[in-house]
Design a protein around this motif. Structure first.
Motif, short mmCIF file in Angstrom:
data_model
loop_
_atom_site.label_atom_id
_atom_site.label_comp_id
_atom_site.label_asym_id
_atom_site.label_seq_id
_atom_site.Cartn_x
_atom_site.Cartn_y
_atom_site.Cartn_z
N SER A 96 0.87 6.55 -6.90
CA SER A 96 -0.20 7.52 -7.18
C SER A 96 0.33 8.95 -7.19
O SER A 96 -0.08 9.77 -8.01
CB SER A 96 -1.32 7.36 -6.16
N SER A 97 1.26 9.23 -6.26
CA SER A 97 1.86 10.57 -6.24
C SER A 97 2.66 10.81 -7.52
O SER A 97 2.59 11.90 -8.13
CB SER A 97 2.76 10.72 -5.02
N ARG A 114 0.77 4.20 -2.80
CA ARG A 114 0.66 5.63 -2.52
C ARG A 114 1.75 6.40 -3.25
O ARG A 114 1.52 7.47 -3.82
CB ARG A 114 0.74 5.86 -1.01
N GLU A 115 2.98 5.90 -3.24
CA GLU A 115 4.07 6.56 -3.97
C GLU A 115 3.79 6.58 -5.48
O GLU A 115 4.03 7.59 -6.16
CB GLU A 115 5.38 5.84 -3.69
N LEU A 119 0.83 -1.22 0.00
CA LEU A 119 0.00 0.00 0.00
C LEU A 119 0.85 1.25 0.00
O LEU A 119 0.50 2.27 -0.63
CB LEU A 119 -0.94 -0.02 1.22
N ALA A 120 1.98 1.22 0.70
CA ALA A 120 2.89 2.37 0.67
C ALA A 120 3.43 2.60 -0.74
O ALA A 120 3.55 3.74 -1.21
CB ALA A 120 4.02 2.15 1.66
#
Length: 508
Positions: A262-263, A259-260, A255-256
Motif C-alpha cells: 500500500s505504501s 502494508r508495504e 499483512l505486513a
C-alpha cells in the motif's frame, strides 16, 4: 562617393536581371496559350520558375536596398491522407496512390493563390519599372559619353548635367525600386492570416496528439503500477482471511506485505499525480516547483527565479514539464553534473534558460524529447532555442511570449503628438468662436445693439451675419467635441487592443 559607386553596381546587377524577366515573359505567354488549350501540366513548372525569380529579387531587395520583403504565398496544402480503406480521395474521385490528389491540390493551390498573379503582374511590369529606375540613368550616362563624337552646343552640357544628376540620384532611385518590389511582392493580410490559421491548425493537431499520448501514458502507468498492486493486495487479503484461524503468524506476515504494498502504491500514485500536475506547482508557483524538482535531481542544480507575479496556469505547466524534460536529458544523455536554471521575465515574455556542463551534441531534429518540448510550447507560441556544441556546454532557452500579459499593471499609451496638439488647441481656443464670436454676438444681434465692438460677424453685410454667427457656434462646439473625443477614442482603441490580445492568448 563609395555609397554612389555601390549603388551604381547594385543598380547595374538588378538591371541585368531584367533580361531574365523578358525570357520569362515570352515563356509565360507560350504557357498561357498551352494552358488555354488544356495542357495544364505546364502551369506549375512556370509558376515555380517565376517564384524563384521573385524570391531572388526579395532577397536582393532586403540585402541591398534595406527593404525586407517576406514571401506572400499562401501555405501549401497538406499531404493527402488515406481513407480507412487505403484509398485517397480528391473531391468525388478515388485514387490508389497519393500522387494524383497531391498534384491536383498543388495545381489548385498555385492557380488560386493571389500571390501567383501578383508575381505575374510584377514580372510583366518590372522591365518597364526597372528600366525607369535602374537602366535609364545608364542610358543618360551613355549619351554623355557619346557626346564628344556628336558635338552639340546645347545637348552636350545638358547631357553632362543629366548624367551627374543620375549618378547623384542613384541611391534614391534604388530606394524607389525597392518600394516597387515591396508594393507587389510583400505579404498581404490574407496570406498572413492563412499562414496563421494553418499554423494554429497544426498546433491544434499536435496538442491533440500530445494529449492523447499523455492519456495513454497515464492509463499504462495506472494499469502496470498502482492497479496491479491493488489487485495483488486484494488477493493477499483474501489469503489472510483463510490463514487467520489456522496460521496467525503467516497471516500477520502477509499483512505486513500488504502494508508495504500500500505504501508503494501510494508513492506511485503520488508520482503519477506529480506527472499530471504537481501540487507544489498549483500551490506555490513555478519557482518553488522547479526548486522541488531540483532537490529530487541527482545533479547539482542551481535555480534562479526573478518573477514578481505568476504566469497563467497552463503556461506554468508547460514551462515546468519542459524544464523537467531538459533536466532528464541532461542527466540521461549529456552526463551532466551541474545544471543552472534561470527563470526571468523579458517585458511580457517568460524566459527560461537551462545550462548544463554535459557532453553536448543535443539536436532537436534527432531527439523525441526536445521535439516534444517544441510541440508543448507551440500551443503558447513558445520557442525553444538549443545551443549544444560537441563537448558542451548545452544551453536551452525557452521563450513564452505574452505569458505575463496580466501580471503587469496596464500601462497608459500616450497619444501621438499631433493628437495632443489638436486636443490642446481645441480646449485652448474653442471658447473663442463659441462664446465671444458666437453666443455673445447672437445675443447682441438679437438685442439690436449698435456697438459692434470686437464682434466680427456684425461687420459683415447683413445677409452674411447670421450664417457667420451659426458657423462660429458650430466651430466652437466642434473644437470642444474633437478635444473631448480624441482622448476617449484613443483610450477605447488601446483597451480594445489589450482585450483582443488577451482573447487570442486565451484561445490558444
Amino acid at each position: 562617393m563609395r555609397r554612389h559607386v555601390v549603388a551604381i553596381g547594385q543598380a547595374l546587377a538588378l538591371g541585368l536581371l531584367v533580361m531574365t524577366d523578358i525570357v520569362l515573359i515570352g515563356l509565360a505567354l507560350v504557357v498561357a496559350m498551352l494552358t488555354a488549350l488544356g495542357m495544364i501540366f505546364v502551369f506549375p513548372p512556370l509558376v515555380g520558375l517565376i517564384r524563384r525569380r521573385t524570391m531572388l529579387v526579395r532577397e536582393l531587395t532586403g540585402r541591398w536596398l534595406g527593404t525586407p520583403v517576406a514571401p506572400s504565398y499562401l501555405p501549401p496544402p497538406p499531404p493527402p491522407r488515406p481513407q480507412p480503406d487505403g484509398w485517397y480521395r480528391y473531391e468525388r474521385q478515388l485514387y490508389k496512390t497519393p500522387w494524383w490528389p497531391e498534384w491536383n491540390n498543388r495545381w489548385k493551390w498555385l492557380f488560386t493563390d493571389p500571390a501567383t498573379w501578383r508575381d505575374g503582374l510584377w514580372l510583366f511590369l518590372n522591365p518597364v519599372v526597372a528600366g525607369m529606375f535602374l537602366l535609364l540613368p545608364f542610358a543618360v550616362a551613355g549619351c554623355f559619353l557619346a557626346a564628344p563624337w556628336y558635338p552639340n552646343p546645347v545637348a552636350t552640357p545638358a547631357a553632362a548635367v543629366a548624367a551627374l544628376a543620375a549618378v547623384i540620384a542613384m541611391p534614391w532611385l534604388l530606394r524607389g525600386y525597392g518600394w516597387w518590389n515591396h508594393l507587389l511582392l510583400s505579404p498581404t493580410a490574407r496570406s498572413v492570416l492563412a499562414g496563421r490559421v494553418q499554423r494554429l491548425d497544426r498546433v491544434r493537431l499536435e496538442a491533440a496528439d500530445s494529449q492523447a499520448a499523455e492519456l495513454r501514458r497515464i492509463e499504462r502507468d495506472l494499469h502496470d503500477g498502482a492497479q496491479a498492486r491493488l489487485v495483488a493486495m486484494g488477493m493477499t487479503l483474501g489469503a489472510v482471511e483463510e490463514l487467520m484461524d489456522r496460521d496467525p503468524a503467516a497471516a500477520k506476515a502477509l499483512l505486513a506485505k500488504v502494508r508495504e504494498a500500500s505504501s508503494t502504491a501510494l508513492v506511485e500514485l503520488r508520482d503519477l499525480v506529480r506527472g499530471i500536475h504537481p501540487p507544489v506547482l498549483a500551490e506555490r508557483g513555478l519557482g518553488d516547483a522547479v526548486r522541488a524538482l531540483a532537490l529530487d535531481s541527482p545533479m547539482k542544480v542551481k535555480v534562479t527565479v526573478d518573477l514578481k507575479t505568476r504566469p497563467d496556469s497552463p503556461v506554468e505547466s508547460a514551462a515546468y514539464f519542459s524544464i523537467s524534460e531538459l533536466l532528464t536529458n541532461a542527466a540521461r544523455h549529456g552526463g551532466a553534473e551541474r545544471v543552472w536554471i534561470d527563470i526571468s521575465r523579458q517585458d511580457r515574455t517568460l524566459r527560461v534558460t537551462v545550462t548544463d556542463d554535459g557532453s553536448g551534441g543535443a539536436d532537436p531534429s534527432r531527439g523525441s524529447g526536445l521535439r516534444g518540448i517544441e510541440q508543448r510550447l507551440a500551443a503558447f507560441d513558445g520557442v525553444l532555442a538549443v545551443s549544444s556544441p560537441p563537448g558542451g556546454p548545452t544551453t536551452a532557452t525557452i521563450d513564452l511570449p505574452d505569458a505575463l500579459l496580466w501580471s503587469e499593471p496596464e500601462t497608459k499609451v500616450p497619444m501621438p503628438r499631433w493628437k495632443a496638439v489638436v486636443v490642446g488647441l481645441g480646449w485652448g481656443l474653442g471658447w473663442l468662436p463659441l462664446f465671444p464670436q458666437g453666443l455673445v454676438t447672437m445675443v447682441v444681434k438679437l438685442a439690436g445693439g449698435e456697438e459692434f465692438s470686437w464682434f466680427l460677424a456684425l461687420y459683415l453685410p447683413e445677409p452674411w451675419q447670421w450664417p457667420m454667427i451659426v458657423f462660429n457656434i458650430l466651430l466652437g462646439l466642434g473644437m470642444y467635441g474633437v478635444a473631448l473625443a480624441l482622448p476617449i477614442a484613443h483610450s477605447r482603441r488601446h483597451s480594445l487592443t489589450e482585450n483582443t490580445v488577451r482573447r487570442l492568448v486565451l484561445d490558444r
